[in-house]
Enzyme design. Structure first.
Site, PDB file in Angstrom:
ATOM      1  N   GLU A   2      41.799  25.421  52.393  1.00 16.46           N
ATOM      2  CA  GLU A   2      40.874  24.459  52.376  1.00 16.46           C
ATOM      3  C   GLU A   2      41.154  23.260  51.848  1.00 16.46           C
ATOM      4  O   GLU A   2      40.505  22.133  52.370  1.00 16.46           O
ATOM      5  CB  GLU A   2      40.144  25.264  50.914  1.00 16.46           C
ATOM      6  CG  GLU A   2      38.515  24.751  50.932  1.00 16.46           C
ATOM      7  CD  GLU A   2      37.775  25.553  49.895  1.00 16.46           C
ATOM      8  OE1 GLU A   2      37.739  26.907  50.261  1.00 16.46           O
ATOM      9  OE2 GLU A   2      37.019  25.145  49.104  1.00 16.46           O
ATOM     10  N   LYS A  53      29.961  40.516  46.155  1.00 14.52           N
ATOM     11  CA  LYS A  53      31.331  40.841  47.110  1.00 14.52           C
ATOM     12  C   LYS A  53      30.916  41.831  47.958  1.00 14.52           C
ATOM     13  O   LYS A  53      31.602  42.090  48.794  1.00 14.52           O
ATOM     14  CB  LYS A  53      32.470  40.883  46.066  1.00 14.52           C
ATOM     15  CG  LYS A  53      33.040  39.599  45.399  1.00 14.52           C
ATOM     16  CD  LYS A  53      33.755  38.856  46.679  1.00 14.52           C
ATOM     17  CE  LYS A  53      34.002  37.493  46.172  1.00 14.52           C
ATOM     18  NZ  LYS A  53      34.501  36.538  47.310  1.00 14.52           N
ATOM     19  N   GLU A  64      28.922  40.504  50.497  1.00 14.45           N
ATOM     20  CA  GLU A  64      29.775  39.826  51.509  1.00 14.45           C
ATOM     21  C   GLU A  64      30.591  40.522  52.325  1.00 14.45           C
ATOM     22  O   GLU A  64      30.707  40.638  53.639  1.00 14.45           O
ATOM     23  CB  GLU A  64      30.691  38.851  50.538  1.00 14.45           C
ATOM     24  CG  GLU A  64      31.617  37.992  51.253  1.00 14.45           C
ATOM     25  CD  GLU A  64      32.739  37.493  50.363  1.00 14.45           C
ATOM     26  OE1 GLU A  64      33.490  37.799  49.718  1.00 14.45           O
ATOM     27  OE2 GLU A  64      32.751  35.922  50.536  1.00 14.45           O
ATOM     28  N   GLU A 109      29.853  39.029  60.266  1.00 11.85           N
ATOM     29  CA  GLU A 109      30.730  38.202  61.008  1.00 11.85           C
ATOM     30  C   GLU A 109      32.252  38.569  60.255  1.00 11.85           C
ATOM     31  O   GLU A 109      33.197  38.006  60.824  1.00 11.85           O
ATOM     32  CB  GLU A 109      30.329  36.676  61.013  1.00 11.85           C
ATOM     33  CG  GLU A 109      30.308  36.110  59.421  1.00 11.85           C
ATOM     34  CD  GLU A 109      29.155  36.447  58.727  1.00 11.85           C
ATOM     35  OE1 GLU A 109      28.445  37.124  59.353  1.00 11.85           O
ATOM     36  OE2 GLU A 109      28.709  35.648  57.712  1.00 11.85           O
TER      37      GLU A 109
HETATM   38 FE1  HC1 Z   1      36.323  35.711  42.399  1.00 17.41          FE
HETATM   39 FE2  HC1 Z   1      37.818  34.725  44.269  1.00 17.41          FE
HETATM   40  S1  HC1 Z   1      37.754  33.945  42.437  1.00 17.41           S
HETATM   41  S2  HC1 Z   1      35.092  34.625  44.203  1.00 17.41           S
HETATM   42  O1  HC1 Z   1      35.552  34.130  41.553  1.00 17.41           O
HETATM   43  O2  HC1 Z   1      37.746  32.911  45.309  1.00 17.41           O
HETATM   44  O3  HC1 Z   1      34.496  37.786  42.747  1.00 17.41           O
HETATM   45  O4  HC1 Z   1      37.689  36.710  40.093  1.00 17.41           O
HETATM   46  O5  HC1 Z   1      38.168  37.384  43.698  1.00 17.41           O
HETATM   47  O6  HC1 Z   1      37.216  36.114  46.805  1.00 17.41           O
HETATM   48  O7  HC1 Z   1      40.611  35.026  44.323  1.00 17.41           O
HETATM   49  C1  HC1 Z   1      35.362  37.011  42.483  1.00 17.41           C
HETATM   50  C2  HC1 Z   1      37.305  36.263  40.811  1.00 17.41           C
HETATM   51  C3  HC1 Z   1      37.539  36.227  43.539  1.00 17.41           C
HETATM   52  C4  HC1 Z   1      37.382  35.661  46.006  1.00 17.41           C
HETATM   53  C5  HC1 Z   1      39.564  34.780  44.464  1.00 17.41           C
END
Ligand code: HC1
Ligand code: SF4
Length: 562
Positions: free
Chosen positions: A277, A356, A359, A364
């Site tokens: 990123e 999640k 997700e 995709e």
């Molecule tokens: Fe999260 Fe992440 S920090 S999104 O908040 O970017 O769920 O803990 O696992 O994928 O690492 C959640 C937490 C997590 C992702 C990471």
């Protein structure tokens, strides 16, 4: 500012927003269903009624405290009133407690026990409304709804989504998505914050534990688990520990006991995200295209943006979230070994987040037909698994993560708190800058629970402005201001849940601001004591970039179908 008299005793008040808070300050735990200090006051459940010195009663959540005001909390009148309310709710409630997800933790059950409700004087109506199982993240059972409206308000006031509202009138009143549609058909972003405030079993997490059992019982599967940063500072609450207490060693050990073959740290994948990123950000800074860059790791936010700001979707980072990067990389890593051994690798994620689940199911997020992540369970589900298996959490010997994906930097770990992604990316961008004091000032701005946090720093002589928002209502407001030209940023971190993942919809409940702060503190402590401070100093992550990621870069990015 002033003094009230509660049950004959003087209590000073200052910042307390209502009589209820003053009474609680006096050490009396007045019951409520519909009061949440972070939401607007609804005053519907009336469980918090008190009596004044003239015999009048009122809902204490809805009255401002006044100097000299005198109230009583346990008069025969209020006792009778409260019991009647409870009996009426219970008469209308699906009382199938033994099979309810919330049993033992249900606020209605708790108050029925506390107030000694044994005989209910009203006929049991027990609604028979359809249960909505359409969502990948939550299940809504309107038969257990007590119409407190907490879910309606959190969805509107905190998330700016408004997927739920009151429908119908009188005794037919329900909470549902508009036109009684299924939740999966509306603009719900799967954040689970409605579930986090629901006092009963009317909104629960969709439980995927059976899939975990099936995977660990199947000898043809190589079962790998990843544990998100925020899980380690909250799971302990399920077993009597304080918010923020780190139990990662026991969590690893519990997963191994359940039959998982390898246990890895999602924070490792967060380190990969930081590298990718940051690179993408620098590239965009050079070309000036698609700025501001929005973070992409929060699936609730990504869905919100797709629903509400489709014209901004190209501004979202193309990086997959750490959860998904990890799944894709692990499957690639074990590809040849699996072929040789006739096995199939299954990736199970343990996440603080209900979104999640959705997700992982996105079309995709697969590579050559192989899903990045196969099963997502939340912190709450892991606690259930541990109990079901009879594992005594307290007595577990701590174990460390497996290698080579078990070593994470402090930067990867703090992803779980609001501001963490930004801090990690900035640490990476300023890696060669010796001026630590500048970093310290910057980071004091990005930590904490303010709705909007801002910071400015320099990358190669260019001033870069960043913003951090959590709670999608705040994101909504900020984006509207950006579109109106009132604000300008180069980088924006958005996390759907207030506080970040530490307060995700899959975490132990109830939660409040203090608990969020304690959980965040737990992550920052891990950062302080971590041997590796920043993502690019993680040798295992860097060797991965040199090795399997060299020709497989696409594993880390989202490739949407046109
Ligand atoms: Fe999260 Fe992440 S920090 S999104 O908040 O970017 O769920 O803990 O696992 O994928 O690492 C959640 C937490 C997590 C992702 C990471
Ligand atoms: Fe609203 Fe989130 Fe609940 Fe969906 S999951 S109804 S968006 S609070």
């Amino acid at each position: 500012k002033g003094t009230m008299i509660v049950d004959g005793r003087k209590v000073e008040f200052d910042q307390e927003k209502n009589v209820l808070e003053v009474v609680r300050k006096a050490g009396i735990n007045l019951p409520t269903f519909c009061y949440h200090s972070e939401l607007s006051i609804y005053g519907a459940c009336r469980m918090c009624i008190v009596e004044d010195k003239w015999g009048g009663t009122f809902a204490s959540c809805s009255q401002l405290p006044k100097d000299g005001m005198e109230v009583f909390t346990n008069t025969p009148k209020v006792q009778k009133y409260r019991k009647t309310i409870l009996e009426m709710i219970l008469a209308n409630h699906d009382r199938d407690c033994t099979a309810c997800d919330r049993t033992g933790k249900c606020e209605l059950q708790e108050l029925a026990i506390r107030f000694g409700i044994k005989d209910i004087r009203f006929d049991h109506i027990g609604k028979r409304l359809p249960i909505d199982k359409s969502s990948l993240s939550i299940i809504r059972n309107p038969n257990k709804c007590i119409l407190c409206g907490d879910c309606v308000r959190v969805c509107e006031e905190v998330q700016g989504v408004g997927a739920l509202s009151f429908a119908h009138r009188g005794s037919n009143m329900t909470v549902s998505p508009a036109f009684d549609r299924d939740i999966a058909e509306v603009n719900c972003i799967n954040c689970g914050q409605c579930r986090a405030v629901c006092p009963t079993g009317a909104i629960i997490i969709k439980n995927d534990n059976q899939k975990v059992w099936e995977a660990v019982h199947d000898k043809s599967k190589r079962v790998i688990a990843q544990i998100a940063p925020a899980v380690r500072v909250a799971l302990g609450e399920e077993f009597g520990l304080n918010p923020g207490e780190v139990t990662i060693g026991k969590i690893v050990s519990a997963l191994k006991t359940l039959g998982v073959d390898e246990v890895y740290d999602t924070a490792f994948a967060a380190d990969m995200t930081v590298i990718e990123e940051s690179k993408e950000f620098v590239e965009r800074l050079i070309t000036g295209e698609n700025l501001p860059l929005f973070t992409s790791c929060c699936p609730g936010w990504v869905k919100f943006a797709e629903n509400k700001f489709p014209d901004m979707v190209d501004n979202i980072s193309t990086c997959k979230s750490p959860q998904q990067m990890f799944g894709a990389v692990i499957k690639e890593y074990y590809k040849n070994k699996d072929k040789k051994e006739g096995k199939e690798t299954i990736m199970i994620s343990v996440m603080p987040c209900t979104a999640k689940k959705a997700e992982a199911a996105r079309e995709e997020l697969q590579h050559n037909g192989i899903r990045d992540v196969d099963v997502v369970i939340t912190t709450q589900e892991l606690a259930l698994l541990i109990r079901e298996a009879g594992i005594i959490f307290d007595q577990l010997e701590e174990e460390s993560f497996d290698m080579p994906f078990g070593l994470a930097s402090g930067s990867g770990i703090i992803f779980g708190a609001t501001g963490g992604v930004t801090e990690a990316v900035v640490t990476r961008l300023l890696r060669d800058k010796p001026d630590h004091s500048a970093k310290d000032i910057l980071f004091s701005n990005v930590r904490g629970m303010d709705n909007l946090k801002e910071a400015v720093f320099n990358v190669d002589g260019k001033e870069v402005k960043i913003a951090i928002v959590h709670g999608l209502k705040s994101a909504d407001k900020l984006i509207k201001q950006i579109k109106a030209g009132e604000r300008h940023y180069d980088f924006i971190e958005v996390m759907a849940c207030p506080g970040g993942c530490i307060a995700g919809g899959g975490q132990p409940v109830p939660m409040n601001t203090e608990m969020r702060k304690e959980r965040a503190k737990g992550l920052y402590k891990l950062d302080r004591t971590s041997h590796i401070k920043s993502s690019e100093k993680n040798p295992l992550v860097m060797s991965l970039f040199e090795d399997i990621l060299k020709d497989n870069h696409e594993l880390l990015h989202v490739h949407k179908k046109a």
